[in-house]
Write a protein that holds these residues in place. Structure first.
Motif, PDB file in Angstrom:
ATOM      1  N   ASP A  75     -26.087  14.762   5.757  1.00  0.00           N
ATOM      2  CA  ASP A  75     -24.815  14.126   6.427  1.00  0.00           C
ATOM      3  C   ASP A  75     -24.132  14.687   6.962  1.00  0.00           C
ATOM      4  O   ASP A  75     -24.182  15.703   7.579  1.00  0.00           O
ATOM      5  CB  ASP A  75     -23.886  13.699   4.676  1.00  0.00           C
ATOM      6  N   SER A  76     -22.997  13.959   8.088  1.00  0.00           N
ATOM      7  CA  SER A  76     -22.199  14.248   8.961  1.00  0.00           C
ATOM      8  C   SER A  76     -21.080  14.668   8.510  1.00  0.00           C
ATOM      9  O   SER A  76     -19.837  15.414   9.279  1.00  0.00           O
ATOM     10  CB  SER A  76     -22.355  13.471   9.939  1.00  0.00           C
ATOM     11  N   SER A  80     -18.896  18.573   3.034  1.00  0.00           N
ATOM     12  CA  SER A  80     -19.546  18.616   1.792  1.00  0.00           C
ATOM     13  C   SER A  80     -20.977  19.130   1.278  1.00  0.00           C
ATOM     14  O   SER A  80     -21.531  19.008  -0.442  1.00  0.00           O
ATOM     15  CB  SER A  80     -21.171  16.882   1.953  1.00  0.00           C
ATOM     16  N   GLY A  92     -26.372  14.943  10.119  1.00  0.00           N
ATOM     17  CA  GLY A  92     -26.380  13.483  10.080  1.00  0.00           C
ATOM     18  C   GLY A  92     -27.656  12.815   9.465  1.00  0.00           C
ATOM     19  O   GLY A  92     -27.615  11.211  10.021  1.00  0.00           O
ATOM     20  N   GLY A  94     -29.924  12.715   7.005  1.00  0.00           N
ATOM     21  CA  GLY A  94     -30.854  12.866   6.157  1.00  0.00           C
ATOM     22  C   GLY A  94     -31.896  13.345   5.558  1.00  0.00           C
ATOM     23  O   GLY A  94     -31.595  14.506   5.895  1.00  0.00           O
TER      24      GLY A  94
END
Length: 177
Positions: A75-76, A80, A92, A94
């Motif tokens: 992800d971006s 996370s 970003g 996937g």
């Protein structure tokens, strides 16, 4: 001034869904410690499961220094990443990030795994990377250990059952210069 040895890079791939109490988590944690003990920088997907375990182990090495763990995130959001990720690369893109994980290591180490791990193994094979697969855990690493994916290469995926076997294979494949 003495020259530092060239850095050696490995990517560790495996399931994101394992728990801290699972044997594969303990194996990955020990692997992370021994990788850093042996001078490797460790790449992974930077999230939970095996990715967290190997980075956690890396942080537990007596030779740990910042930059030993690099997470390639789907992800971006850099935040996370698991807390043991030193450098978080927020792609970003996937699942397409699996290609980057496979390309980042000079050698790929597979532990268990489902479809995400399978895609990383396939990318690594196509990129001509050596792959070491732990054959003692359910999943694609066991299923493909000792096999070829197709006729394009003469070698096979290298089988290993212990952390020490993995380290021995790595030190043969990527000797310290």
């Amino acid at each position: 001034m003495p020259q530092e040895p060239a850095r050696r890079f490995v990517s560790v791939i495996g399931p994101s869904y394992c728990k801290v109490s699972d044997p594969i988590y303990a194996f990955a944690r020990e692997l992370g410690t021994k990788l850093v003990d042996n001078g490797f920088t460790v790449f992974s997907g930077g999230r939970r499961g095996i990715m967290e375990a190997v980075f956690r182990g890396a942080h537990e090495s007596a030779n740990y220094s910042f930059g030993a763990t690099v997470g390639i995130l789907p992800d971006s959001n850099r935040h996370s990443a698991n807390r043991y990720t030193d450098i978080a690369v927020a792609t970003g893109i996937g699942y397409a990030r699996n290609s980057i994980v496979a390309q980042s290591g000079d050698v790929i180490i597979a532990l268990g795994g489902g479809s995400g791990t399978l895609s990383e193994i396939a990318f690594a094979w196509q990129y001509g990377k050596k792959i070491i697969a732990a054959s003692n855990f359910d999943g694609w690493s066991r299923n493909l250990s000792g096999k070829k994916l197709d006729h394009r290469r003469r070698d096979t995926i290298i089988q290993a059952k212990t952390v020490d076997e993995i380290i021995a294979h790595l030190n043969k494949l990527l000797p310290v210069k």
